[in-house]
Design a protein around this motif. Sequence first.
Motif, short mmCIF file in Angstrom:
data_model
loop_
_atom_site.label_atom_id
_atom_site.label_comp_id
_atom_site.label_asym_id
_atom_site.label_seq_id
_atom_site.Cartn_x
_atom_site.Cartn_y
_atom_site.Cartn_z
N ARG B 42 19.24 -6.27 107.04
CA ARG B 42 19.93 -6.93 108.15
C ARG B 42 20.03 -8.42 107.91
NH1 ARG B 42 20.65 -4.79 113.17
NH2 ARG B 42 20.29 -2.53 113.32
N PRO B 91 33.86 -9.92 110.56
CA PRO B 91 33.88 -8.55 110.06
C PRO B 91 34.86 -8.40 108.91
CG PRO B 91 35.17 -8.69 112.08
CD PRO B 91 34.57 -10.05 111.85
N MET B 114 30.79 -9.26 107.27
CA MET B 114 29.93 -8.12 107.62
C MET B 114 30.71 -6.80 107.65
SD MET B 114 27.20 -9.81 107.94
CE MET B 114 26.10 -8.50 108.47
N ASP B 115 30.09 -5.80 107.06
CA ASP B 115 30.60 -4.44 107.16
C ASP B 115 29.56 -3.70 107.99
OD1 ASP B 115 31.57 -1.87 104.70
OD2 ASP B 115 31.68 -1.94 106.89
N GLY B 116 29.74 -3.71 109.30
CA GLY B 116 28.69 -3.22 110.19
C GLY B 116 27.51 -4.16 110.11
N ASP B 117 26.34 -3.63 109.79
CA ASP B 117 25.15 -4.46 109.66
C ASP B 117 24.95 -4.99 108.24
OD1 ASP B 117 23.15 -2.45 111.95
OD2 ASP B 117 24.50 -4.13 112.29
N ARG B 118 25.80 -4.56 107.35
CA ARG B 118 25.60 -4.91 105.92
C ARG B 118 26.43 -6.14 105.57
NH1 ARG B 118 28.01 -3.96 101.00
NH2 ARG B 118 29.85 -3.06 102.02
#
Lengths: 125, 139
Positions: B42, B91, B114-118
Amino acid sequence: MTPTAATLKPEWSIGRATAVVGRCRVSAAPVLDDTCRMVGIVSESDLLGHLGSGRSTVSEVMSRRVRTVAEHADLITIIDLMLRGNLTNVPVMRGWRLVGVVRRQDVLAALRHADRTGSGLPRCS
Amino acid sequence: MLVTDVMTAPVVTLEPGRPVRYAVDVLHDRGVNAAPVVADGRLVGIVTRTDLLRAAFGHNPRATALVPAEPGGDDARRVADVMSTHVLSVPVGADVAKAAELMKDAGVNGVPVMDGDRVAGIVTRGDLLGALVRTAGDG
């Protein structure tokens, strides 16, 4: 200190300035007039911030108040200037003539060297 | 144009427990101005060259004009001690204009993508300018 990689002229278009700054991958470039005197400095944020603004030349977007250091300035002076002024690039002057630019990475490299060798803090060179 | 078209990926990241000296080495060796800080996958912060300069000398360089002479020295600070924890990001589907606006409003030179939380990448003002140069060249 890095020998000046990119300089601009005040009459250049923002497009030309963007090309120079983008291709040289610098975050700021001093602006020199025809007598080679530094009259301003342009940063990436100056260029990005003025897109579509109607301003068309370097002279219209540059910062005229440029904080500089003299050649042979000590590292503390440069770091102080960078932190207080939130600067990433500091032009280095020999009298009125621009001789180079000190970047944050130059300062950190000097600190690493001093740390590893146990030598004192270097001066701008 | 999307941020994914211009971002740098994979991105250099740091762990919060690493020593500040390690962070200095990484940014130097990888030639980057900033690195997102990731813990357990995270995003928890970001460290810039300015943060590292400030860490070396504090807010008043003239008051602490010392670099520890001994390797390792008495500087036990970690990345977590010097990073910014308020990290702005965009994002993967964001337009470059959104990234530019964010950087301008926040006064930062780069933002993680960010790709979601990654953390998928990082986009900087330099990347945006480079894209403008290429776009102009194509026109």
